[in-house]
Design a protein around this motif. Structure first.
Motif, short mmCIF file in Angstrom:
data_model
loop_
_atom_site.label_atom_id
_atom_site.label_comp_id
_atom_site.label_asym_id
_atom_site.label_seq_id
_atom_site.Cartn_x
_atom_site.Cartn_y
_atom_site.Cartn_z
N UNK A 42 0.95 -1.53 -0.07
CA UNK A 42 -0.38 0.10 0.34
C UNK A 42 0.80 1.18 0.19
N UNK A 43 2.35 1.57 0.47
CA UNK A 43 2.61 2.40 0.70
C UNK A 43 3.68 2.87 -0.70
N UNK A 44 4.10 1.21 -1.05
CA UNK A 44 4.65 1.69 -2.55
C UNK A 44 3.50 2.27 -3.24
N UNK A 45 2.03 1.72 -3.25
CA UNK A 45 2.08 2.26 -4.23
C UNK A 45 1.23 3.69 -3.64
N UNK A 75 1.51 8.92 -6.62
CA UNK A 75 1.85 10.47 -6.19
C UNK A 75 3.23 10.16 -7.25
N UNK A 76 3.79 10.00 -7.75
CA UNK A 76 4.90 9.75 -8.35
C UNK A 76 4.79 10.16 -9.56
N UNK A 85 -6.48 12.83 -5.42
CA UNK A 85 -7.29 12.71 -4.60
C UNK A 85 -7.54 11.21 -3.99
N UNK A 86 -7.34 10.39 -4.78
CA UNK A 86 -8.10 8.84 -4.81
C UNK A 86 -6.64 7.76 -3.77
N UNK A 87 -8.00 7.01 -3.59
CA UNK A 87 -7.19 5.75 -3.79
C UNK A 87 -6.28 4.49 -4.59
N UNK A 88 -6.04 3.94 -4.62
CA UNK A 88 -4.89 3.14 -6.14
C UNK A 88 -5.75 2.38 -6.24
N UNK A 89 -7.05 2.24 -5.70
CA UNK A 89 -8.09 0.47 -6.27
C UNK A 89 -8.84 1.22 -7.17
N UNK A 90 -9.07 2.87 -6.80
CA UNK A 90 -10.40 3.32 -6.84
C UNK A 90 -9.67 4.00 -8.49
N UNK A 91 -8.70 4.06 -8.47
CA UNK A 91 -7.97 4.86 -9.54
C UNK A 91 -8.42 3.91 -10.91
#
Length: 170
Positions: free
Chosen positions: A38-41, A46-47, A92-98
């Motif tokens: 999760x941290x790497x995602x 962000x990158x 503004x979104x988390x990775x799974x939402x994207x």
């Protein structure tokens, strides 16, 4: 109770304790791995958003450099605004939402998705090509003049991928 049944019960108790310990260790390891992923995602997200903002800024610079009111300038401005908006929404979104949003958009609008991807790829390649350091005065890094295949010095570097005009004098 016989000593054999008492020993069997003790072994069974120790085995159950060992299974519980291993199970708890596995749950802890899975939780730690999940947190690291999760941290790497999040860092990757962000990158990506940062790269999108940088690309939008490059598109805006390109739009400023082309003639005012030209179709290219308008297109670059439109792409820059859309990319900046997308970058803001990615942040503004988390990775799974994207992933879900991108997948749904691609499924519902495959032509627009592929067209946007192709247009983005074209724009990125143009900016990469435009941002390469130009070679001034036809000189190489050693300071000597670049020579054409015919032996005369040019004011620009020789590029073997550009065909030369050959004339047949005889």
């Amino acid at each position: 109770m016989s000593s054999q049944s008492k020993t069997a019960e003790e072994l069974k108790g120790h085995a159950e304790d060992a299974v519980d310990t291993v199970s708890n260790m596995a749950k802890d390891a899975a939780g730690t791995a999940k947190a690291k992923v999760a941290a790497k995602s999040e860092a990757a997200k962000d990158g990506l958003a940062s790269e999108m903002h940088d690309t939008a800024a490059a598109l805006r610079r390109a739009a400023d450099e082309v003639r005012d009111g030209s179709p290219q300038g308008s297109t670059f401005s439109m792409l820059a605004n859309g990319l900046a908006d997308m970058a803001d929404s990615v942040q503004g979104q988390n990775v799974s939402d994207i992933a879900s949003v991108a997948s749904n958009f691609a499924r519902k609008n495959p032509v627009a998705f592929l067209g946007g991807a192709a247009l983005l790829g074209f724009a990125v390649s143009r900016f990469a090509k435009a941002s390469e350091a130009p070679q001034h005065g036809g000189h190489s890094a050693s300071g000597t003049a670049m020579q054409s295949p015919r032996g005369s010095a040019h004011s620009t570097a020789y590029n073997p991928n550009i065909p030369t005009m050959e004339t047949d004098n005889g």
